[in-house]
Scaffold this motif. Structure first.
Motif, short mmCIF file in Angstrom:
data_model
loop_
_atom_site.label_atom_id
_atom_site.label_comp_id
_atom_site.label_asym_id
_atom_site.label_seq_id
_atom_site.Cartn_x
_atom_site.Cartn_y
_atom_site.Cartn_z
N ASP A 1 60.72 -10.22 -56.90
CA ASP A 1 61.64 -11.17 -56.24
C ASP A 1 61.46 -12.61 -56.70
O ASP A 1 62.06 -13.51 -56.13
CB ASP A 1 61.44 -11.10 -54.73
CG ASP A 1 60.03 -11.50 -54.30
OD1 ASP A 1 59.11 -11.47 -55.14
OD2 ASP A 1 59.83 -11.84 -53.13
N ARG A 2 60.65 -12.83 -57.73
CA ARG A 2 60.40 -14.21 -58.17
C ARG A 2 61.69 -14.93 -58.55
O ARG A 2 61.88 -16.09 -58.23
CB ARG A 2 59.44 -14.19 -59.37
CG ARG A 2 59.08 -15.56 -59.90
CD ARG A 2 58.09 -15.47 -61.05
NE ARG A 2 56.80 -14.96 -60.61
CZ ARG A 2 55.73 -14.92 -61.39
NH1 ARG A 2 55.80 -15.33 -62.64
NH2 ARG A 2 54.59 -14.45 -60.93
N ASP A 3 62.58 -14.22 -59.25
CA ASP A 3 63.82 -14.84 -59.70
C ASP A 3 64.87 -14.97 -58.59
O ASP A 3 65.93 -15.56 -58.80
CB ASP A 3 64.41 -14.04 -60.86
CG ASP A 3 63.49 -13.99 -62.06
OD1 ASP A 3 62.90 -15.03 -62.39
OD2 ASP A 3 63.34 -12.90 -62.65
N TYR A 4 64.56 -14.44 -57.42
CA TYR A 4 65.49 -14.48 -56.29
C TYR A 4 65.15 -15.57 -55.28
O TYR A 4 65.93 -15.86 -54.39
CB TYR A 4 65.51 -13.13 -55.57
CG TYR A 4 66.05 -12.00 -56.40
CD1 TYR A 4 67.36 -11.57 -56.26
CD2 TYR A 4 65.25 -11.38 -57.36
CE1 TYR A 4 67.85 -10.53 -57.03
CE2 TYR A 4 65.73 -10.35 -58.14
CZ TYR A 4 67.03 -9.93 -57.97
OH TYR A 4 67.52 -8.90 -58.74
N MET A 5 63.97 -16.15 -55.44
CA MET A 5 63.49 -17.10 -54.44
C MET A 5 64.45 -18.28 -54.27
O MET A 5 64.86 -18.61 -53.15
CB MET A 5 62.10 -17.61 -54.84
CG MET A 5 61.47 -18.62 -53.89
SD MET A 5 62.06 -20.34 -54.06
CE MET A 5 61.59 -20.70 -55.74
N PHE A 6 64.83 -18.92 -55.37
CA PHE A 6 65.61 -20.15 -55.28
C PHE A 6 67.01 -19.88 -54.74
O PHE A 6 67.50 -20.63 -53.88
CB PHE A 6 65.68 -20.81 -56.66
CG PHE A 6 66.27 -22.19 -56.64
CD1 PHE A 6 65.81 -23.16 -55.75
CD2 PHE A 6 67.30 -22.54 -57.51
CE1 PHE A 6 66.36 -24.43 -55.73
CE2 PHE A 6 67.85 -23.82 -57.50
CZ PHE A 6 67.38 -24.76 -56.60
N ILE A 7 67.66 -18.82 -55.23
CA ILE A 7 69.01 -18.53 -54.75
C ILE A 7 68.98 -18.12 -53.28
O ILE A 7 69.90 -18.46 -52.51
CB ILE A 7 69.69 -17.46 -55.63
CG1 ILE A 7 71.17 -17.29 -55.26
CG2 ILE A 7 68.97 -16.13 -55.53
CD1 ILE A 7 72.01 -18.47 -55.61
N SER A 8 67.94 -17.43 -52.85
CA SER A 8 67.79 -17.06 -51.44
C SER A 8 67.65 -18.31 -50.58
O SER A 8 68.28 -18.44 -49.52
CB SER A 8 66.58 -16.16 -51.25
OG SER A 8 66.33 -15.90 -49.90
N PHE A 9 66.84 -19.26 -51.05
CA PHE A 9 66.66 -20.52 -50.33
C PHE A 9 67.97 -21.30 -50.24
O PHE A 9 68.33 -21.83 -49.18
CB PHE A 9 65.59 -21.35 -51.06
CG PHE A 9 65.50 -22.78 -50.61
CD1 PHE A 9 64.91 -23.11 -49.40
CD2 PHE A 9 66.02 -23.80 -51.39
CE1 PHE A 9 64.83 -24.43 -48.98
CE2 PHE A 9 65.94 -25.12 -50.99
CZ PHE A 9 65.35 -25.44 -49.77
N ILE A 10 68.70 -21.34 -51.35
CA ILE A 10 69.98 -22.07 -51.38
C ILE A 10 70.94 -21.52 -50.32
O ILE A 10 71.53 -22.27 -49.53
CB ILE A 10 70.64 -21.94 -52.78
CG1 ILE A 10 69.87 -22.77 -53.81
CG2 ILE A 10 72.11 -22.37 -52.75
CD1 ILE A 10 70.30 -22.51 -55.24
N LEU A 11 71.09 -20.21 -50.29
CA LEU A 11 72.07 -19.59 -49.40
C LEU A 11 71.69 -19.69 -47.93
O LEU A 11 72.57 -19.77 -47.06
CB LEU A 11 72.27 -18.13 -49.78
CG LEU A 11 72.94 -17.89 -51.15
CD1 LEU A 11 72.91 -16.42 -51.49
CD2 LEU A 11 74.36 -18.41 -51.15
N LYS A 12 70.40 -19.72 -47.62
CA LYS A 12 69.96 -19.68 -46.23
C LYS A 12 69.75 -21.06 -45.62
O LYS A 12 69.88 -21.23 -44.41
CB LYS A 12 68.65 -18.88 -46.12
CG LYS A 12 68.84 -17.39 -46.36
CD LYS A 12 67.53 -16.63 -46.28
CE LYS A 12 67.73 -15.15 -46.54
NZ LYS A 12 66.46 -14.38 -46.53
N TYR A 13 69.45 -22.07 -46.45
CA TYR A 13 69.02 -23.35 -45.87
C TYR A 13 69.82 -24.57 -46.32
O TYR A 13 69.76 -25.60 -45.65
CB TYR A 13 67.54 -23.59 -46.18
CG TYR A 13 66.62 -22.59 -45.50
CD1 TYR A 13 66.32 -22.70 -44.15
CD2 TYR A 13 66.08 -21.53 -46.21
CE1 TYR A 13 65.48 -21.78 -43.52
CE2 TYR A 13 65.24 -20.61 -45.60
CZ TYR A 13 64.96 -20.74 -44.25
OH TYR A 13 64.13 -19.82 -43.64
#
Length: 603
Positions: free
Chosen positions: A426-438
């Motif tokens: 999930d390393r490559d998903y961290m930033f996009i997950s943060f963008i969408l949630k916060y």
């Protein structure tokens, strides 16, 4: 995402594609279409070179790299300024003097046709694979996070790139990349400052750096000589210099950017602009990832950033074990938050050590979570793991059993494989997950535009370069037996052929993207592919520049042998991949010199 995000996203991408197509609608000659008319100013060259290298992988993987491992990855880029100086002094004047369309035309003048063709083919193989990855990287992440269809995303990104690249050629790539870099810079700066704003008010930026440092994320320089460590200052300066020298000096996707320059002076200024800005840019992107890490010291992070994988494991027989891990992580988060706040108020060694220990414990929870996810999505994996575990337990009662070490190594490999699986990594998903949630609406659309713009800019450069090499170094050269393009001889035919090759490479890149799979880290995968080929190619060019007595046959044979050896060294994994650039370069030079010396009659 709401309507505002869609408006920002679609509007930004449509504006870039439309502008590139309109601005270059008159590119009908080879000089305009392939070389960009030789009118490009230095700032456009600099931004275009940066945009070619700064793919979506840069923003998704680099931030994730910083979140997991800290700032040390910036050392990878320390060789770029050194390489820029050498390119400005040696490569640019020579390419300009010869008025070449591709970097590989020079090799035929110096050696022979087969050496030129071999080097061109090596480029086509490695850059063709990379073009597919630059589409696939953002597509697979966005498909999982947003629930979009992966194949559809691959096609959308590829088609958008094909539209303006086929239409306007090199000039279209350069002018659109300038706009794309502005979007990228605006999006990343906005993300950085909003992330800081989301951190508690009583935690200043300096406090945030202290917290990151206490967790080992601010260790920028590593002076060790440990070959097991991929990123040290020596790896960056030596291996990184050879990689950057080969990439910027011999890779057509980059060479084509500065060959469009108005003059040698403009080309040099553009490359030095890139050299001076590249390291700070990468440092800043890593710093964004570190600030997101600090944000998650005060806001509970998911055990795994891939929501789809979490849903799968929670619907499986391992749901109770996974939930138990979540509960442990929640209890740990409360402790981490308390210690982080204490560090923000009064930095001390005791709390620093405690935070580092807590962070290490959380990493172990995340590793165990990946193992459970892997078992949930792959039943065969679980059966194999359980079988090996049972066998090892039985063997432990007999310490003299010769199979113990072998089975223990197999079990360790299985555990590591769980961390690399595309359902768990999930390393490559961290930033996009943060963008969408916060992040706030509107900015979400802008940052998605950043990711897609970066994918488009790097992919456009690659298929533009692939088409140029195919057209000039293979198709035209073997069709007419002529080294240089004659603008008065059937020029329109070669423009049309290059457009068709651009379309063909664009379609092939989409196909590769549709069949690609994730590596441990996408940005590493791209650099690994480059490192396997770049050292050999750079060595061929250095032989051409500085070893005048070495002839074509010796270089051709040496290059073939070197490529086989480098692939083998990479396969057995005995050294960090960055060192392959140095090994390939030195090896091809050494072998060519030996072959030339042992046979004085070699032509």
């Amino acid at each position: 995402m709401i309507a505002l995000d869609w408006i920002v996203l679609i509007g930004t991408l449509a504006a870039i594609v439309g502008y590139g197509t309109w601005k270059t609608r008159g590119s009908k000659s080879s000089e305009d279409y392939i070389r960009g008319g030789s009118t490009t100013k230095w700032w456009t060259i600099g931004l275009s070179v940066m945009a070619t290298q700064a793919s979506a992988i840069t923003f998704l993987s680099t931030t994730g790299q910083a979140y997991s491992d800290g700032m040390g990855f910036v050392q990878f880029y320390f060789g770029v300024p050194i390489a820029m100086v050498i390119i400005c002094m040696v490569f640019i004047p020579l390419y300009h003097k010869l008025k070449v369309y591709t970097a590989y035309e020079f090799l035929e003048n110096r050696f022979d046709l087969k050496t030129r063709s071999l080097t061109a083919i090596l480029f086509l193989v490695q850059r063709g694979l990379a073009a597919g990855i630059t589409i696939f990287a953002p597509a697979i992440i966005l498909s999982i996070v947003l629930g979009w269809n992966l194949i559809t995303l691959n096609i959308i990104i590829g088609v958008l790139v094909i539209i303006y690249t086929v239409s306007g050629g090199t000039k279209a790539v350069s002018v659109t990349q300038k706009q794309q870099m502005f979007v990228i810079f605006a999006g990343m700066f906005a993300a950085f400052f909003i992330t800081l704003d989301l951190i508690p008010d009583d935690v200043s930026f300096t406090n945030a750096l202290d917290i990151a440092g206490a967790s080992g994320k601010m260790e920028v320089l590593d002076f060790s000589f440990d070959l097991d460590n991929r990123y040290t200052i020596w790896t960056g300066i030596i291996g990184g210099s050879f990689l950057a020298l080969s990439y910027f000096g011999t890779d057509q996707s980059q060479v084509q950017r500065y060959l469009s320059g108005k003059s040698v002076k403009e080309m040099r200024w553009g490359m030095m602009f890139n050299g001076l800005l590249k390291v700070p840019m990468q440092f800043f992107i890593l710093l964004v990832g570190v600030m997101v890490f600090v944000f998650y010291q005060f806001n509970k992070a998911p055990l795994n950033f891939i929501d789809a994988s979490t849903e799968k494991v929670m619907a499986s027989e391992y749901s109770e074990e996974y939930q138990a891990l979540r509960d442990k992580q929640t209890a740990l988060f409360d402790q981490k938050q308390t210690v982080s706040l204490k560090l923000a108020k009064s930095y001390n060694e005791a709390d620093k050590k405690k935070l580092l220990r807590l962070d290490s414990i959380e990493k172990s929870y995340r590793a165990e979570a990946k193992y459970l996810i892997k078992r949930a999505v792959d039943s065969d994996y679980g059966v194999k793991y359980d079988k090996l575990s049972k066998e090892l337990s039985e063997i432990k009662t007999n310490p003299n059993d010769p199979t113990y070490e072998e089975k223990s190594a197999e079990l360790t490999k299985l555990y590591k494989d769980a961390a690399k699986d595309n359902a768990t990594n999930d390393r490559d998903y961290m930033f996009i997950s943060f963008i969408l949630k916060y992040l706030p609406n509107g900015l979400i659309g802008l940052l998605l535009a950043v990711i897609l713009s970066a994918a488009m800019s790097s992919t456009a450069s690659e298929i533009n370069a692939l088409a140029t090499i195919t057209s000039i170094d293979l198709y035209k050269r073997n069709r007419e037996g002529s080294v240089a393009i004659d603008p008065d001889k059937d020029d329109a035919h070669y423009v049309k052929a290059t457009k068709l090759f651009t379309l063909g490479w664009g379609i092939l890149a989409i196909i590769i993207a549709c069949f690609a799979s994730l590596a441990e880290n996408l940005i590493q995968l791209v650099n690994i592919i480059g490192s396997i080929f770049y050292g050999n190619v750079l060595g061929i060019f250095l032989l051409a520049f500085f070893f005048k007595y070495v002839k074509g046959n010796a270089v051709f044979v040496a290059a073939l042998i070197t490529q086989v050896i480098v692939v083998f060294i990479w396969y057995i994994d005995v050294i960090p991949f960055l060192w392959l650039n140095l090994v390939g370069c030195i090896l091809v030079i050494f072998l060519a010199m030996i072959l030339q010396s042992t046979n004085k009659k070699v032509a």
